[in-house]
Design a protein around this motif. Structure first.
Motif, PDB file in Angstrom:
ATOM      1  N   GLU A  22      10.222   7.751  -1.377  1.00 46.79           N
ATOM      2  CA  GLU A  22       9.976   8.816  -0.420  1.00 46.79           C
ATOM      3  C   GLU A  22       8.603   9.430  -0.674  1.00 46.79           C
ATOM      4  O   GLU A  22       8.249   9.724  -1.809  1.00 46.79           O
ATOM      5  CB  GLU A  22      11.042   9.901  -0.534  1.00 46.79           C
ATOM      6  N   LEU A  23       7.864   9.577   0.398  1.00 48.88           N
ATOM      7  CA  LEU A  23       6.579  10.263   0.342  1.00 48.88           C
ATOM      8  C   LEU A  23       6.812  11.657   0.894  1.00 48.88           C
ATOM      9  O   LEU A  23       7.059  11.836   2.084  1.00 48.88           O
ATOM     10  CB  LEU A  23       5.517   9.529   1.167  1.00 48.88           C
ATOM     11  N   LYS A  24       6.771  12.628   0.003  1.00 47.14           N
ATOM     12  CA  LYS A  24       7.033  14.004   0.418  1.00 47.14           C
ATOM     13  C   LYS A  24       5.797  14.583   1.096  1.00 47.14           C
ATOM     14  O   LYS A  24       4.672  14.330   0.687  1.00 47.14           O
ATOM     15  CB  LYS A  24       7.428  14.839  -0.793  1.00 47.14           C
ATOM     16  N   GLU A  25       6.055  15.374   2.132  1.00 46.96           N
ATOM     17  CA  GLU A  25       4.956  16.014   2.832  1.00 46.96           C
ATOM     18  C   GLU A  25       4.375  17.098   1.938  1.00 46.96           C
ATOM     19  O   GLU A  25       5.106  17.892   1.357  1.00 46.96           O
ATOM     20  CB  GLU A  25       5.462  16.621   4.140  1.00 46.96           C
ATOM     21  N   ARG A  26       3.076  17.098   1.801  1.00 46.58           N
ATOM     22  CA  ARG A  26       2.458  18.091   0.932  1.00 46.58           C
ATOM     23  C   ARG A  26       2.265  19.399   1.686  1.00 46.58           C
ATOM     24  O   ARG A  26       2.148  19.422   2.910  1.00 46.58           O
ATOM     25  CB  ARG A  26       1.141  17.585   0.372  1.00 46.58           C
ATOM     26  N   GLU A  45       7.002   7.194 -10.342  1.00 48.03           N
ATOM     27  CA  GLU A  45       8.370   7.694 -10.503  1.00 48.03           C
ATOM     28  C   GLU A  45       9.093   7.826  -9.160  1.00 48.03           C
ATOM     29  O   GLU A  45      10.315   7.914  -9.115  1.00 48.03           O
ATOM     30  CB  GLU A  45       8.364   9.073 -11.180  1.00 48.03           C
ATOM     31  N   GLU A  46       8.351   7.847  -8.069  1.00 47.69           N
ATOM     32  CA  GLU A  46       8.929   8.010  -6.735  1.00 47.69           C
ATOM     33  C   GLU A  46       9.175   6.675  -6.032  1.00 47.69           C
ATOM     34  O   GLU A  46       9.568   6.663  -4.878  1.00 47.69           O
ATOM     35  CB  GLU A  46       8.005   8.880  -5.883  1.00 47.69           C
ATOM     36  N   ILE A  47       8.927   5.575  -6.728  1.00 41.91           N
ATOM     37  CA  ILE A  47       9.072   4.235  -6.138  1.00 41.91           C
ATOM     38  C   ILE A  47      10.203   3.505  -6.835  1.00 41.91           C
ATOM     39  O   ILE A  47      10.302   3.512  -8.059  1.00 41.91           O
ATOM     40  CB  ILE A  47       7.763   3.428  -6.279  1.00 41.91           C
ATOM     41  N   ASP A  48      11.048   2.848  -6.053  1.00 47.65           N
ATOM     42  CA  ASP A  48      12.150   2.054  -6.591  1.00 47.65           C
ATOM     43  C   ASP A  48      11.938   0.597  -6.178  1.00 47.65           C
ATOM     44  O   ASP A  48      11.828   0.295  -4.990  1.00 47.65           O
ATOM     45  CB  ASP A  48      13.483   2.575  -6.047  1.00 47.65           C
ATOM     46  N   LEU A  96       0.816  -1.019  -4.968  1.00 44.80           N
ATOM     47  CA  LEU A  96       1.869  -1.527  -5.842  1.00 44.80           C
ATOM     48  C   LEU A  96       1.814  -3.047  -5.798  1.00 44.80           C
ATOM     49  O   LEU A  96       1.869  -3.646  -4.719  1.00 44.80           O
ATOM     50  CB  LEU A  96       3.245  -1.049  -5.369  1.00 44.80           C
ATOM     51  N   THR A  97       1.678  -3.681  -6.961  1.00 45.21           N
ATOM     52  CA  THR A  97       1.645  -5.146  -7.040  1.00 45.21           C
ATOM     53  C   THR A  97       2.892  -5.611  -7.770  1.00 45.21           C
ATOM     54  O   THR A  97       3.129  -5.219  -8.913  1.00 45.21           O
ATOM     55  CB  THR A  97       0.389  -5.629  -7.786  1.00 45.21           C
ATOM     56  N   VAL A  98       3.703  -6.409  -7.093  1.00 48.42           N
ATOM     57  CA  VAL A  98       4.926  -6.956  -7.675  1.00 48.42           C
ATOM     58  C   VAL A  98       4.724  -8.463  -7.822  1.00 48.42           C
ATOM     59  O   VAL A  98       4.467  -9.161  -6.846  1.00 48.42           O
ATOM     60  CB  VAL A  98       6.167  -6.657  -6.797  1.00 48.42           C
ATOM     61  N   THR A  99       4.856  -8.940  -9.061  1.00 48.45           N
ATOM     62  CA  THR A  99       4.675 -10.360  -9.349  1.00 48.45           C
ATOM     63  C   THR A  99       6.038 -10.963  -9.662  1.00 48.45           C
ATOM     64  O   THR A  99       6.727 -10.508 -10.573  1.00 48.45           O
ATOM     65  CB  THR A  99       3.716 -10.558 -10.540  1.00 48.45           C
ATOM     66  N   ILE A 100       6.400 -11.976  -8.904  1.00 53.63           N
ATOM     67  CA  ILE A 100       7.701 -12.630  -9.044  1.00 53.63           C
ATOM     68  C   ILE A 100       7.459 -14.065  -9.485  1.00 53.63           C
ATOM     69  O   ILE A 100       7.061 -14.917  -8.676  1.00 53.63           O
ATOM     70  CB  ILE A 100       8.471 -12.608  -7.706  1.00 53.63           C
ATOM     71  N   GLU A 112       0.837  -1.201   0.000  1.00 49.21           N
ATOM     72  CA  GLU A 112       0.000   0.000   0.000  1.00 49.21           C
ATOM     73  C   GLU A 112       0.874   1.254   0.000  1.00 49.21           C
ATOM     74  O   GLU A 112       1.631   1.498   0.935  1.00 49.21           O
ATOM     75  CB  GLU A 112      -0.908   0.017   1.229  1.00 49.21           C
ATOM     76  N   LEU A 113       0.757   2.034  -1.081  1.00 41.85           N
ATOM     77  CA  LEU A 113       1.523   3.270  -1.225  1.00 41.85           C
ATOM     78  C   LEU A 113       0.632   4.403  -1.749  1.00 41.85           C
ATOM     79  O   LEU A 113       0.882   4.962  -2.814  1.00 41.85           O
ATOM     80  CB  LEU A 113       2.707   3.041  -2.179  1.00 41.85           C
ATOM     81  N   PRO A 114      -0.416   4.762  -1.007  1.00 39.57           N
ATOM     82  CA  PRO A 114      -1.319   5.807  -1.498  1.00 39.57           C
ATOM     83  C   PRO A 114      -0.618   7.160  -1.570  1.00 39.57           C
ATOM     84  O   PRO A 114       0.183   7.508  -0.713  1.00 39.57           O
ATOM     85  CB  PRO A 114      -2.443   5.824  -0.458  1.00 39.57           C
ATOM     86  N   GLY A 115      -0.917   7.892  -2.633  1.00 38.32           N
ATOM     87  CA  GLY A 115      -0.370   9.228  -2.791  1.00 38.32           C
ATOM     88  C   GLY A 115       1.034   9.286  -3.352  1.00 38.32           C
ATOM     89  O   GLY A 115       1.628  10.351  -3.435  1.00 38.32           O
ATOM     90  N   ILE A 116       1.597   8.145  -3.732  1.00 36.92           N
ATOM     91  CA  ILE A 116       2.958   8.114  -4.257  1.00 36.92           C
ATOM     92  C   ILE A 116       2.896   7.775  -5.743  1.00 36.92           C
ATOM     93  O   ILE A 116       2.245   6.815  -6.144  1.00 36.92           O
ATOM     94  CB  ILE A 116       3.823   7.081  -3.497  1.00 36.92           C
ATOM     95  N   ARG A 117       3.595   8.582  -6.546  1.00 36.93           N
ATOM     96  CA  ARG A 117       3.624   8.335  -7.990  1.00 36.93           C
ATOM     97  C   ARG A 117       4.653   7.257  -8.301  1.00 36.93           C
ATOM     98  O   ARG A 117       5.634   7.067  -7.586  1.00 36.93           O
ATOM     99  CB  ARG A 117       3.971   9.631  -8.724  1.00 36.93           C
TER     100      ARG A 117
END
Length: 157
Positions: A94-98, A78-81, A138-142, A71-76
């Protein structure tokens, strides 16, 4: 046993305790340390956070793959590795403070660096990992390296 209440304006002898024994200084130091400890424990997580926070996530197994839902609400995206090594999946960012107008009265959502790590089984195809982000999840399938479907084994006799 009740202990005297520590006030900021003075020590025990100033609050009407006519005696001063060697242990009273130790008690005063203990009270001050406990107040500091309790104050730090009551601080909001964003005030004391120096390490990354970990988002809530589930990992389940299908016949073909291991699936991690994070669960990564509010994160684009491009901001996820997302990184996969021989034995580990790592999701970070990083989830930047708005920016807000007014005064923040209560904080319940984390901000700043986040990191989720999970150990992977040895039978995965690390080169074929797929990740997608939809509605804040975010769903990661391995994929599994080989078909590990169970089958019935006949016993010869």
């Amino acid at each position: 046993m009740t202990l005297p209440i520590r006030h900021r304006h003075g020590g025990m002898t100033e609050r009407g305790f006519p005696w001063r024994d060697p242990m009273s200084a130790d008690f005063e130091e203990l009270f001050e340390r406990m107040n500091e400890f309790l104050g730090a424990a009551a601080a909001t997580p964003s005030m004391t956070r120096t390490m990354p926070w970990s988002p809530p996530a589930d990992m389940h197994e299908t016949d073909e793959a291991y699936v991690v839902e994070c669960e990564l609400p509010g994160i684009r995206r491009e901001e996820i590795d997302v990184e996969v090594s021989e034995s580990e999946l790592s999701i970070s960012g990083e989830l930047k403070e708005r920016e807000r107008e007014g005064v923040l009265r209560r904080r319940g959502r984390p901000t700043g660096r986040f990191e989720y790590r999970v150990m992977l089984p040895t039978n995965v195809k690390a080169d074929d990992v797929h990740a997608s982000l939809s509605e804040g999840v975010l769903t990661v399938t391995i994929p599994k390296a080989q078909g590990t479907k169970s089958r019935h084994i006949e016993i010869e006799g």
